[in-house]
Design an enzyme around this catalytic site. Structure first.
Site, PDB file in Angstrom:
ATOM      1  N   THR A 173       5.881   5.019  12.128  1.00 29.00           N
ATOM      2  CA  THR A 173       5.042   5.018  13.316  1.00 29.00           C
ATOM      3  C   THR A 173       5.610   4.014  14.308  1.00 29.00           C
ATOM      4  OG1 THR A 173       2.755   4.727  14.112  1.00 29.00           O
ATOM      5  CG2 THR A 173       3.473   3.284  12.338  1.00 29.00           C
ATOM      6  N   CYS A 174       5.125   4.062  15.543  1.00 29.16           N
ATOM      7  CA  CYS A 174       5.583   3.118  16.576  1.00 29.16           C
ATOM      8  C   CYS A 174       4.565   3.143  17.697  1.00 29.16           C
ATOM      9  CB  CYS A 174       6.986   3.471  17.051  1.00 29.16           C
ATOM     10  SG  CYS A 174       7.120   5.117  17.805  1.00 29.16           S
ATOM     11  N   GLY A 175       5.002   3.013  18.946  1.00 26.75           N
ATOM     12  CA  GLY A 175       4.073   3.051  20.054  1.00 26.75           C
ATOM     13  C   GLY A 175       3.637   4.454  20.418  1.00 26.75           C
ATOM     14  N   TRP A 232       0.783   4.584  17.730  1.00 24.50           N
ATOM     15  CA  TRP A 232      -0.200   3.610  18.231  1.00 24.50           C
ATOM     16  C   TRP A 232      -0.917   4.100  19.480  1.00 24.50           C
ATOM     17  CZ3 TRP A 232      -2.220   0.120  15.376  1.00 24.50           C
ATOM     18  CH2 TRP A 232      -3.055  -0.850  15.948  1.00 24.50           C
TER      19      TRP A 232
END
Length: 276
Positions: A233-235, A261
């Site tokens: 996952t990330c932004g 996110w």
């Protein structure tokens, strides 16, 4: 299976092979106009893969996977078939190209690859650059989605509860909630139980993926074998693909949380932890 990476020298030597196609998948978080940069200079014959346009236009989340018919039509307009060897690159080195690679593989283009080091590596290897627009002849792309490569919010919640590795590719200050998120309305912090593995730690100073012997211990610590299929996952689902790419280089499969996110940080009821 074909390696997910290709070197600039190999691509230079093979450019023009009939079923080898190249895409400029540049995208910038700061809003820099990647299409304008593409017009100024790109690898010969490479059309522009617009990450924001090749996305689900019916959601408030950024560049989510589009519906199957849309992706097939978009790729067909770029002159691609799912059977082609498709090399994606970006102008940074390794930033947004892995996202396009992951999308292509998720929709069945299993020969998709990433140019290691991107356009800077291409230029350093003596590769030519051309300016202007690229208008390839249309093709038929038969998209066959692989649901095992992507997860949603509910699946991430279940994975966290089960202790499955969830790897967050954002920088440490954002992960800890110490730095503001670049998109308005997002809370700071991270998912309870997530492990911070900034994508930058997997790259060399010149924007290439680190050698396997350097990747292996980093990823073994963050996602031990036997702990379950990792989730990246990330932004907004872009740099998380760098983690997926690194794992696949090591022969390991991973899933990507498409909402990342941008979804978790805005939805009511999702738990958030600040600090280490």
């Amino acid at each position: 299976m074909i390696s997910p990476l290709i070197s600039a020298t190999e691509l230079r030597d093979r450019l023009g092979t009939p079923d080898l196609k190249v895409l400029d998948a540049s995208w910038h978080l700061d809003g820099t106009d990647a299409r304008a940069a593409h017009r100024r200079g790109h690898i010969p014959g490479a059309p522009f893969f617009d990450l924001d346009a090749v996305s689900d236009q019916a959601t408030d989340l950024p560049h989510m996977l589009p519906p199957v018919p849309q992706f097939a039509a978009d790729m067909g307009r770029l002159g691609l078939r799912e059977s082609d060897e498709i090399v994606v690159y970006d102008t940074v080195g390794l930033f947004s190209a892995p996202r396009a690679w992951w999308m292509l593989r998720t929709f069945g283009a299993m020969r998709a690859r990433v140019l290691d080091g991107g356009l800077p590596a291409w230029v350093a290897a003596g590769g030519a650059v051309e300016a202007g627009e690229v208008s390839p002849a249309p093709a038929t792309f038969r998209a066959v989605p692989d649901a095992t490569r992507v997860v949603d919010l509910g699946q991430v919640s279940a994975a966290l509860a089960a202790g499955t590795p969830v790897l967050d590719a954002r920088g440490a200050p954002r992960f800890r909630g110490e730095a503001p998120e670049p998109r308005p309305g997002l809370r700071g912090g991270h998912m309870p139980g997530a492990v911070n593995l900034p994508f930058s730690e997997l790259l060399t100073s010149d924007g290439r993926l680190r050698p396997r012997e350097e990747l292996a211990p980093r990823l073994a610590t963050a996602a031990p074998d036997g702990a379950g299929l990792p989730i990246a996952t990330c932004g907004s689902g872009v740099t998380a693909a760098i983690l997926v790419l690194a794992l696949e280089v090591l022969g390991r499969k991973a899933r990507l949380y498409d909402g990342s996110w941008a979804e978790w940080g805005t939805r009511p009821g999702t738990p958030i932890v600040a600090g280490p």
